[in-house]
Design a protein around this motif. Structure first.
Motif, PDB file in Angstrom:
ATOM      1  N   PRO A  37      -1.439   1.544   0.581  1.00  0.00           N
ATOM      2  CA  PRO A  37      -1.557   1.394   2.032  1.00  0.00           C
ATOM      3  C   PRO A  37      -0.241   1.583   2.765  1.00  0.00           C
ATOM      4  O   PRO A  37      -0.227   1.980   3.896  1.00  0.00           O
ATOM      5  CB  PRO A  37      -2.116  -0.020   2.207  1.00  0.00           C
ATOM      6  CG  PRO A  37      -1.806  -0.725   0.937  1.00  0.00           C
ATOM      7  CD  PRO A  37      -1.764   0.312  -0.137  1.00  0.00           C
ATOM      8  N   PHE A  38       0.820   1.288   2.115  1.00  0.00           N
ATOM      9  CA  PHE A  38       2.101   1.551   2.754  1.00  0.00           C
ATOM     10  C   PHE A  38       3.163   1.748   1.692  1.00  0.00           C
ATOM     11  O   PHE A  38       2.973   1.429   0.530  1.00  0.00           O
ATOM     12  CB  PHE A  38       2.485   0.430   3.716  1.00  0.00           C
ATOM     13  CG  PHE A  38       2.526  -0.931   3.083  1.00  0.00           C
ATOM     14  CD1 PHE A  38       3.652  -1.366   2.393  1.00  0.00           C
ATOM     15  CD2 PHE A  38       1.423  -1.771   3.162  1.00  0.00           C
ATOM     16  CE1 PHE A  38       3.670  -2.616   1.815  1.00  0.00           C
ATOM     17  CE2 PHE A  38       1.451  -3.031   2.586  1.00  0.00           C
ATOM     18  CZ  PHE A  38       2.581  -3.446   1.899  1.00  0.00           C
ATOM     19  N   THR A  88       8.178   3.617   6.010  1.00  0.00           N
ATOM     20  CA  THR A  88       7.063   4.446   6.478  1.00  0.00           C
ATOM     21  C   THR A  88       5.760   3.728   6.187  1.00  0.00           C
ATOM     22  O   THR A  88       5.635   3.038   5.185  1.00  0.00           O
ATOM     23  CB  THR A  88       7.043   5.823   5.788  1.00  0.00           C
ATOM     24  OG1 THR A  88       6.855   5.628   4.393  1.00  0.00           O
ATOM     25  CG2 THR A  88       8.325   6.587   6.048  1.00  0.00           C
ATOM     26  N   LYS A  89       4.853   3.905   7.096  1.00  0.00           N
ATOM     27  CA  LYS A  89       3.534   3.305   6.921  1.00  0.00           C
ATOM     28  C   LYS A  89       2.497   4.422   6.952  1.00  0.00           C
ATOM     29  O   LYS A  89       2.526   5.265   7.849  1.00  0.00           O
ATOM     30  CB  LYS A  89       3.231   2.357   8.082  1.00  0.00           C
ATOM     31  CG  LYS A  89       3.488   0.903   7.780  1.00  0.00           C
ATOM     32  CD  LYS A  89       2.901   0.037   8.877  1.00  0.00           C
ATOM     33  CE  LYS A  89       3.188  -1.434   8.587  1.00  0.00           C
ATOM     34  NZ  LYS A  89       2.763  -2.280   9.703  1.00  0.00           N
ATOM     35  N   THR A  90       1.608   4.425   5.986  1.00  0.00           N
ATOM     36  CA  THR A  90       0.491   5.353   6.079  1.00  0.00           C
ATOM     37  C   THR A  90      -0.700   4.587   6.618  1.00  0.00           C
ATOM     38  O   THR A  90      -0.896   3.427   6.274  1.00  0.00           O
ATOM     39  CB  THR A  90       0.135   5.958   4.708  1.00  0.00           C
ATOM     40  OG1 THR A  90      -0.191   4.894   3.827  1.00  0.00           O
ATOM     41  CG2 THR A  90       1.302   6.749   4.148  1.00  0.00           C
ATOM     42  N   LYS A  91      -1.460   5.233   7.486  1.00  0.00           N
ATOM     43  CA  LYS A  91      -2.678   4.606   8.017  1.00  0.00           C
ATOM     44  C   LYS A  91      -3.655   4.375   6.874  1.00  0.00           C
ATOM     45  O   LYS A  91      -3.981   5.297   6.140  1.00  0.00           O
ATOM     46  CB  LYS A  91      -3.339   5.554   9.038  1.00  0.00           C
ATOM     47  CG  LYS A  91      -2.950   5.273  10.469  1.00  0.00           C
ATOM     48  CD  LYS A  91      -4.109   4.596  11.229  1.00  0.00           C
ATOM     49  CE  LYS A  91      -3.636   4.095  12.587  1.00  0.00           C
ATOM     50  NZ  LYS A  91      -3.174   5.184  13.447  1.00  0.00           N
ATOM     51  N   SER A  92      -4.125   3.146   6.701  1.00  0.00           N
ATOM     52  CA  SER A  92      -5.154   2.903   5.687  1.00  0.00           C
ATOM     53  C   SER A  92      -6.501   3.303   6.292  1.00  0.00           C
ATOM     54  O   SER A  92      -6.969   2.690   7.241  1.00  0.00           O
ATOM     55  CB  SER A  92      -5.158   1.447   5.244  1.00  0.00           C
ATOM     56  OG  SER A  92      -4.944   0.614   6.351  1.00  0.00           O
ATOM     57  N   LYS A  93      -7.061   4.371   5.748  1.00  0.00           N
ATOM     58  CA  LYS A  93      -8.265   4.961   6.326  1.00  0.00           C
ATOM     59  C   LYS A  93      -9.506   4.218   5.838  1.00  0.00           C
ATOM     60  O   LYS A  93      -9.917   4.377   4.712  1.00  0.00           O
ATOM     61  CB  LYS A  93      -8.367   6.437   5.932  1.00  0.00           C
ATOM     62  CG  LYS A  93      -7.369   7.345   6.659  1.00  0.00           C
ATOM     63  CD  LYS A  93      -8.104   8.488   7.385  1.00  0.00           C
ATOM     64  CE  LYS A  93      -7.180   9.229   8.338  1.00  0.00           C
ATOM     65  NZ  LYS A  93      -6.003   9.798   7.662  1.00  0.00           N
ATOM     66  N   THR A  94     -10.094   3.413   6.716  1.00  0.00           N
ATOM     67  CA  THR A  94     -11.365   2.782   6.373  1.00  0.00           C
ATOM     68  C   THR A  94     -12.470   3.717   6.834  1.00  0.00           C
ATOM     69  O   THR A  94     -12.658   3.929   8.020  1.00  0.00           O
ATOM     70  CB  THR A  94     -11.512   1.421   7.066  1.00  0.00           C
ATOM     71  OG1 THR A  94     -11.268   1.601   8.465  1.00  0.00           O
ATOM     72  CG2 THR A  94     -10.508   0.426   6.528  1.00  0.00           C
ATOM     73  N   LYS A  95     -13.151   4.303   5.859  1.00  0.00           N
ATOM     74  CA  LYS A  95     -14.202   5.267   6.184  1.00  0.00           C
ATOM     75  C   LYS A  95     -15.469   4.541   6.622  1.00  0.00           C
ATOM     76  O   LYS A  95     -15.935   3.637   5.954  1.00  0.00           O
ATOM     77  CB  LYS A  95     -14.531   6.110   4.944  1.00  0.00           C
ATOM     78  CG  LYS A  95     -13.529   7.211   4.648  1.00  0.00           C
ATOM     79  CD  LYS A  95     -14.287   8.508   4.278  1.00  0.00           C
ATOM     80  CE  LYS A  95     -13.375   9.584   3.710  1.00  0.00           C
ATOM     81  NZ  LYS A  95     -13.360   9.598   2.243  1.00  0.00           N
TER      82      LYS A  95
END
Ligand code: TYC
Length: 113
Positions: free
Chosen positions: A3-4, A23-30
């Motif tokens: 998640p990050f 850096t943070k990546t968007k945690s994609k909740t589908k």
């Protein structure tokens, strides 16, 4: 996917202090996919039966049910509702079972939106 991610660099363009890069990546909740439930026209199922199906299994009022029934009658099919997979599957099974028990050839199907 993590998640990050944190990258800390301290070796060492910046002898004074600590410069960190975070850096943070968007945690994609589908969101779950949705399914259209379709009612198909035929020449034999009585109009009142289709209206009853729409009221009983799709929670539509009488006017809405008549309107959708007439759309199916004129155009050949209509979307009755959009649901998560298991809900759509249950509605289709309920309609098909109710039609079969009453000896009407009414067809109800689902397709991914
Ligand atoms: N076409 C049918 C009739 O004239 C009515 C009907 C409407 C049947 C909608 C199926 O999904 C349907 N009696």
């Amino acid at each position: 996917m993590t998640p990050f991610e944190i990258i800390m660099s301290d070796n060492n363009d910046d002898p004074e202090g600590d410069t960190s890069v975070v850096t943070k990546t968007k945690s994609k909740t589908k969101r779950p996919p949705l399914y259209k439930v379709l009612l198909l026209n035929d020449d034999y199922t009585p109009m009142e039966f289709v209206v009853l199906v729409l009221e009983r299994f799709f929670g539509l009022n009488h006017a809405q049910s008549v309107e959708i029934m007439l759309t199916v009658h004129k155009k050949g099919l209509a979307v009755v509702g959009v649901f998560a997979f298991e809900i759509a599957e249950t509605k289709v099974a309920q309609v098909m079972d109710f039609a079969r028990r009453n000896q009407h050839p009414l067809q109800c199907t689902m397709e991914k939106e």
